[in-house]
Scaffold this motif. Structure first.
Motif: not given
Length: 153
Positions: A45-70
């Protein structure tokens, strides 16, 4: 192989979408751990942003930028970790992977490969995918279609 799925909505707190815990000393010299996951935006609803992170332990392996999604946008990640030493409190692990996404109707793929990570492989390691919405709404929903962890070696 492990598969776990869930959805995240109505919160701006980083929340687990999928998790799997590797037992202590799972990653050793030559061990391959492959993590494959798909997250799909099933409602907004509206124009929210979403941030996804993939971790192994406390280490971030991959992360999206927080962008508006559909609605119906998606993220697919495949990440490989390869043990380069015997299990230890600080063992070297190489990492590389790809993330494919469709954001606001545009599809793109990014590759990631960096210097070997230093992970404590002599204890349990939780692999997880998390989601953080910019706005809390019951209508903002991201679902984890799959979260698969495969260990070889």
């Amino acid at each position: 192989v492990k598969q776990g799925t869930s959805s995240v909505s109505n919160t701006t707190t980083e929340t687990d979408l999928g998790t799997h815990t590797l037992e202590a000393s799972t990653i050793g010299l030559g061990t391959l751990v492959e993590i494959t996951t798909t997250a799909r935006i099933t409602g907004i609803t509206g124009t929210p942003s979403l941030n996804l992170k993939l971790y192994c332990g406390s280490t971030v392996l991959a992360q999206t930028t927080s962008v508006a999604v559909l609605a119906n946008d998606y993220y697919q990640a495949t990440f490989r970790l390869v043990g380069q030493a015997a299990p230890g409190a600080s063992a070297s692990v190489s990492s590389n992977g790809t993330v494919t996404s469709k954001i606001s109707g545009t599809v793109g793929t990014a590759a990631s490969s960096g210097s070997p990570l230093s992970l404590a492989t002599n204890g349990t390691l939780t692999c997880k995918l998390t989601a953080t919405w910019s706005a809390a709404s019951a209508s903002n929903v991201v679902s984890c279609d799959d979260f698969i962890v495969r260990v070889v070696g």
